[in-house]
Design a protein around this motif. Sequence first.
Motif, short mmCIF file in Angstrom:
data_model
loop_
_atom_site.label_atom_id
_atom_site.label_comp_id
_atom_site.label_asym_id
_atom_site.label_seq_id
_atom_site.Cartn_x
_atom_site.Cartn_y
_atom_site.Cartn_z
N ARG A 5 35.83 -15.30 12.19
CA ARG A 5 36.86 -15.47 12.83
C ARG A 5 37.62 -14.61 11.48
O ARG A 5 37.09 -14.11 10.46
CB ARG A 5 37.68 -17.05 12.45
CG ARG A 5 37.41 -17.57 10.83
CD ARG A 5 37.42 -18.99 10.74
NE ARG A 5 38.39 -19.82 11.34
CZ ARG A 5 39.21 -20.38 11.21
NH1 ARG A 5 38.10 -21.68 11.56
NH2 ARG A 5 40.47 -20.93 11.53
N GLY A 6 38.67 -14.38 11.43
CA GLY A 6 39.80 -13.80 10.80
C GLY A 6 40.34 -12.62 11.93
O GLY A 6 40.89 -12.65 12.79
N VAL A 7 40.81 -11.44 10.34
CA VAL A 7 41.91 -10.07 11.72
C VAL A 7 41.12 -9.11 11.51
O VAL A 7 40.26 -8.94 10.27
CB VAL A 7 43.07 -10.06 10.89
CG1 VAL A 7 43.45 -9.38 11.51
CG2 VAL A 7 44.15 -11.61 11.21
N ARG A 8 40.46 -8.31 12.29
CA ARG A 8 40.21 -7.03 12.19
C ARG A 8 40.97 -6.23 12.51
O ARG A 8 41.35 -6.04 13.52
CB ARG A 8 38.45 -7.40 12.97
CG ARG A 8 38.76 -7.40 13.89
CD ARG A 8 37.03 -8.20 14.48
NE ARG A 8 37.49 -8.14 16.20
CZ ARG A 8 36.34 -9.65 16.88
NH1 ARG A 8 35.42 -9.52 16.30
NH2 ARG A 8 36.71 -9.85 17.91
N ARG A 47 44.99 -3.99 14.61
CA ARG A 47 44.79 -4.68 14.19
C ARG A 47 44.52 -6.21 15.23
O ARG A 47 45.19 -6.26 15.89
CB ARG A 47 45.36 -5.35 12.67
CG ARG A 47 44.94 -4.44 11.82
CD ARG A 47 46.21 -5.28 10.76
NE ARG A 47 47.76 -5.60 10.80
CZ ARG A 47 48.17 -6.66 9.95
NH1 ARG A 47 47.67 -7.34 9.86
NH2 ARG A 47 49.14 -7.04 10.52
N GLN A 48 43.34 -7.11 15.61
CA GLN A 48 43.54 -7.99 16.15
C GLN A 48 42.57 -9.27 15.47
O GLN A 48 41.62 -9.61 15.16
CB GLN A 48 42.31 -7.52 16.73
CG GLN A 48 41.73 -8.98 18.35
CD GLN A 48 40.80 -8.33 19.03
OE1 GLN A 48 39.69 -7.67 18.68
NE2 GLN A 48 40.26 -8.00 20.25
N GLY A 49 43.87 -10.34 15.51
CA GLY A 49 43.26 -11.71 15.18
C GLY A 49 42.12 -12.13 16.59
O GLY A 49 42.17 -11.96 17.38
N ASP A 92 38.71 -15.68 16.59
CA ASP A 92 38.38 -16.92 16.36
C ASP A 92 36.96 -17.33 16.84
O ASP A 92 36.99 -16.05 17.95
CB ASP A 92 39.23 -18.38 16.45
CG ASP A 92 40.60 -18.21 15.48
OD1 ASP A 92 40.30 -18.96 14.45
OD2 ASP A 92 41.69 -17.22 16.24
#
Length: 358
Positions: A142-145, A156-158, A160
């Motif tokens: 999970r996170g922001v990449r 950027r993309q959030g 889960d």
Amino acid sequence: MTKKIAVLPGDGIGPEIIEQAVRVLGALSLDLELETQPVGGAAYDVHGHPLPPVTLELAKRSDAILFGAVGDWKYDNLPREHRPEQAILGLRRALGLFANLRPAVLYPELANASSLKPEVVAGLDILIVRELTGDIYFGQPRGVRLLDDGPFKGERQGFDTMHYAETEIRRIGHVAFQAARKRGKKLCSVDKANVLETSQFWRDIMIDVAKEYPDVELSHMYVDNAAMQLVRAPKAFDVIVTGNLFGDILSDEAAMLTGSIGMLPSASLNASNQGLYEPSHGSAPDIAGKNIANPLATMLSAAMMLRYSLDQSAQADRIEAAVQSVLQQGLRTADIYEEGTTRVSTSEMGDAVLKALK
Ligand code: NAD
């Protein structure tokens, strides 16, 4: 055999409502050993941590935990790991409490408290069984990449991850089927199998678990439809079982059908039926210390504790009948008061339930 109960009153109205539930347990002549320790902000004040070792150790060696509520605005600026609410997450993790049981019961006497028409909700009695330790809330990664491909390349993309292991689905399935067996023998599994692979897998496993419960009727419903049916015809449900994300939303929706947060108990169980029992509401700091909070949700949580962790269903029935009796007598704390009824304090409500028990 003596059963050990950890009593964790917590913050805000926690101590006042727990006091009344403890009085009720004391009136049942059961072989219980109660031990009290601070939790949440109250524990932070004394031990510098919302779930100090002395409290966690007590919880671990108890058969059940009777929990008040935690949280107060005065702790809002503490670092996250020291906030009172971390105590509940810590207890869930440490004890493996994967099954959350939340009944939504609307006593006919309180039908006017609901925002739905009385004929739609009066006599409502449903149970939502929510998986509590898996699903997209805990899935990795999970996170922001940064996207290096596709239509949004360079952005950027959030993200889960939703997943459920077979064991996680089976064990919550068993809890739900067994609960349905003790009630109306109807279980509705809620998912989003038309869109999500995780949900299709959930559904397949539920169908397999159902083979062990031929006396319980299993149905399936997509979560969007379930959200609609809960406000259209909630009494058509008996027990609902669902994952962590959908259960989070549906259990709050079901709770609100009753219109009286001070009436709703909850239980969180692990594989050995050790459980944490608490009212569904929070610590209500706005009314703390005034002796006006409704203690009935906490007493009903104690009843759930007797039923699910201590195998004392008859005693649980006694508490529930006593609560119904005081409502029939017209006694109401401020949160459920309406014209024509009698307003009572927290401790007077406790007195009335004790009298009804006798
Ligand atoms: P809350 O449930 O404490 O209160 C919401 C409203 O309902 C308030 O107006 C309150 O006075 C009323 N209320 C709640 N319980 C009542 C009762 N038994 N009798 C009469 N009235 C009652 O929710 P909130 O105000 O959003 O949160 C207050 C604190 O509680 C926050 O710190 C929050 O983090 C915490 N909280 C704790 C738990 C928990 O311990 N499990 C759950 C939810 C919120």
